[in-house]
Motif scaffolding. Sequence first.
Motif, PDB file in Angstrom:
ATOM      1  N   VAL A 237       0.749  -1.032   0.194  1.00 50.22           N
ATOM      2  CA  VAL A 237       0.019  -0.155   0.153  1.00 50.22           C
ATOM      3  C   VAL A 237       0.875   1.213   0.030  1.00 50.22           C
ATOM      4  O   VAL A 237       1.846   1.409   0.549  1.00 50.22           O
ATOM      5  CB  VAL A 237      -0.919   0.017   1.150  1.00 50.22           C
ATOM      6  CG1 VAL A 237      -2.292  -0.677   0.818  1.00 50.22           C
ATOM      7  CG2 VAL A 237      -0.113  -0.258   2.491  1.00 50.22           C
ATOM      8  N   THR A 238       0.094   2.458  -0.328  1.00 50.21           N
ATOM      9  CA  THR A 238       0.686   3.768  -0.255  1.00 50.21           C
ATOM     10  C   THR A 238       0.045   4.246   1.000  1.00 50.21           C
ATOM     11  O   THR A 238      -0.963   3.841   1.609  1.00 50.21           O
ATOM     12  CB  THR A 238       0.252   4.574  -1.195  1.00 50.21           C
ATOM     13  OG1 THR A 238      -1.142   4.665  -1.299  1.00 50.21           O
ATOM     14  CG2 THR A 238       0.801   3.882  -2.805  1.00 50.21           C
ATOM     15  N   GLY A 239       0.799   5.241   1.545  1.00 45.99           N
ATOM     16  CA  GLY A 239       0.140   6.118   2.663  1.00 45.99           C
ATOM     17  C   GLY A 239      -1.061   6.706   2.167  1.00 45.99           C
ATOM     18  O   GLY A 239      -2.027   6.488   3.204  1.00 45.99           O
ATOM     19  N   GLU A 240      -1.392   7.239   1.305  1.00 46.53           N
ATOM     20  CA  GLU A 240      -2.777   7.612   0.742  1.00 46.53           C
ATOM     21  C   GLU A 240      -4.030   6.389   1.016  1.00 46.53           C
ATOM     22  O   GLU A 240      -4.864   6.768   1.307  1.00 46.53           O
ATOM     23  CB  GLU A 240      -3.065   8.028  -0.770  1.00 46.53           C
ATOM     24  CG  GLU A 240      -2.382   9.364  -0.951  1.00 46.53           C
ATOM     25  CD  GLU A 240      -0.972   9.603  -1.207  1.00 46.53           C
ATOM     26  OE1 GLU A 240      -0.380   8.541  -1.743  1.00 46.53           O
ATOM     27  OE2 GLU A 240      -0.383  10.581  -0.889  1.00 46.53           O
ATOM     28  N   MET A 241      -3.609   5.243   0.351  1.00 46.42           N
ATOM     29  CA  MET A 241      -4.522   4.371   0.690  1.00 46.42           C
ATOM     30  C   MET A 241      -4.877   4.010   2.165  1.00 46.42           C
ATOM     31  O   MET A 241      -6.105   3.736   2.305  1.00 46.42           O
ATOM     32  CB  MET A 241      -3.992   3.059  -0.089  1.00 46.42           C
ATOM     33  CG  MET A 241      -4.046   2.861  -1.265  1.00 46.42           C
ATOM     34  SD  MET A 241      -3.155   1.748  -2.074  1.00 46.42           S
ATOM     35  CE  MET A 241      -3.417   1.902  -3.847  1.00 46.42           C
ATOM     36  N   VAL A 242      -3.976   4.026   2.996  1.00 44.30           N
ATOM     37  CA  VAL A 242      -3.964   3.764   4.433  1.00 44.30           C
ATOM     38  C   VAL A 242      -4.971   4.999   5.028  1.00 44.30           C
ATOM     39  O   VAL A 242      -6.148   4.558   5.599  1.00 44.30           O
ATOM     40  CB  VAL A 242      -2.881   3.603   5.136  1.00 44.30           C
ATOM     41  CG1 VAL A 242      -3.108   3.319   6.489  1.00 44.30           C
ATOM     42  CG2 VAL A 242      -1.849   2.404   4.468  1.00 44.30           C
ATOM     43  N   VAL A 243      -4.644   6.219   4.682  1.00 44.66           N
ATOM     44  CA  VAL A 243      -5.277   7.248   5.107  1.00 44.66           C
ATOM     45  C   VAL A 243      -6.830   7.108   4.578  1.00 44.66           C
ATOM     46  O   VAL A 243      -7.751   7.546   5.443  1.00 44.66           O
ATOM     47  CB  VAL A 243      -4.732   8.679   4.718  1.00 44.66           C
ATOM     48  CG1 VAL A 243      -5.578   9.804   5.009  1.00 44.66           C
ATOM     49  CG2 VAL A 243      -3.279   8.781   5.318  1.00 44.66           C
ATOM     50  N   ASN A 244      -6.950   6.764   3.378  1.00 45.32           N
ATOM     51  CA  ASN A 244      -8.442   6.853   2.801  1.00 45.32           C
ATOM     52  C   ASN A 244      -9.125   5.712   3.760  1.00 45.32           C
ATOM     53  O   ASN A 244     -10.256   6.041   4.022  1.00 45.32           O
ATOM     54  CB  ASN A 244      -8.266   6.307   1.161  1.00 45.32           C
ATOM     55  CG  ASN A 244      -8.118   7.713   0.430  1.00 45.32           C
ATOM     56  OD1 ASN A 244      -8.512   8.718   0.955  1.00 45.32           O
ATOM     57  ND2 ASN A 244      -7.467   7.441  -0.555  1.00 45.32           N
ATOM     58  N   ALA A 245      -8.635   4.770   3.990  1.00 45.12           N
ATOM     59  CA  ALA A 245      -9.068   3.830   4.860  1.00 45.12           C
ATOM     60  C   ALA A 245      -9.542   4.199   6.145  1.00 45.12           C
ATOM     61  O   ALA A 245     -10.726   3.982   6.786  1.00 45.12           O
ATOM     62  CB  ALA A 245      -8.487   2.394   4.950  1.00 45.12           C
ATOM     63  N   MET A 246      -8.715   5.039   6.543  1.00 43.79           N
ATOM     64  CA  MET A 246      -8.928   5.496   7.971  1.00 43.79           C
ATOM     65  C   MET A 246     -10.105   6.559   8.191  1.00 43.79           C
ATOM     66  O   MET A 246     -10.826   6.457   9.058  1.00 43.79           O
ATOM     67  CB  MET A 246      -7.646   6.468   8.454  1.00 43.79           C
ATOM     68  CG  MET A 246      -6.474   5.666   8.995  1.00 43.79           C
ATOM     69  SD  MET A 246      -5.065   6.407   9.067  1.00 43.79           S
ATOM     70  CE  MET A 246      -5.436   7.885  10.269  1.00 43.79           C
TER      71      MET A 246
END
Length: 271
Positions: A251-260
């Motif tokens: 994953v990228t940081g963006e994907m994790v943040v979006n899930a958050m």
Amino acid sequence: MTAAQEAQPVTQAATASSSVPLISLRDIKKSFGSVHALRGASVDVHAGEIVALVGDNGAGKTTLVKVMAGVHAADTGEYEIEGQPANIRTPSDATSHGIATVYQDLALCNNLDAVQNLFLGRELTGSRWLGRRIHRAESEVRAREVLTRMRLGSLSLTRPVGAMSGGQRQNIAIARSVLWKPKVVILDEPTAALSHSASQQVADLIRSLADDGLGVVVVSHDIHHFVVNSTDRIVVMRLGANAATFRSKDVTGEMVVNAMVGGNEGVNLAG
Ligand SMILES: Nc1ncnc2c1ncn2[C@@H]1O[C@H](COP(=O)(O)OP(=O)(O)OP(=O)(O)O)[C@@H](O)[C@H]1O
Ligand SMILES: [Mg+2]
């Protein structure tokens, strides 16, 4: 398959190795009065892996960590240690099952040196006829041994820890948590307020613990650096429950943040 497609959130079952987890929490619920801090949170931690616990403020990360550490007793849910149901309701229950925790404030005594901090509250004491005198020399040898094994041999044993850098203090707090050979170490925000290079050192130390076979749980808001680069699996929490689980390398940081932050943007992005 594109990199983005590979990065879809996957279930815990899909990412976990086939071994029995060191600790497994299932459908944990915990309320404080009318506040539902945990509405059914689950996490597995296997030997040798670093699990990041991420989520927005108030998502329930600290509450889940405190349930793991026996600071809070869950209202409902299952807690298993190496496949056996465990009744962890106090911090000493957790410690006696080999679960160590490093809290964000580190709980170090600034006026004491590294040796004194490592053995704080668990001083090696002399035999009865010597009184319960601390065996300073023995403690120093043991401290040096542990710090050298953790590649922290250059840390001063005699300087008050209050005079050390944030990274050095974090390393001492981690060394203290592993001195008694736990199976699982839980860290709350170990890289908060650290410089990039100090964070990297702490990340290296955490990796060496996992390489030694410990299971590591790390709460972190440092998504774009520490979480995506230095952990194995990312458990995203939202509103007291699991929102997604990712393999960190996918994953990228963006994907994790979006899930958050909500919705299924992480999945949509991937699609
Ligand atoms: N002791 C408590 N009494 C009452 N409410 C609490 C208590 N501890 C946590 N909460 C509430 O439970 C929810 C989850 O809090 P928690 O501290 O677990 O979140 P968090 O994910 O660690 O957030 P942060 O990223 O801000 O540290 C919040 O709404 C919080 O206000
Ligand atoms: Mg918190």
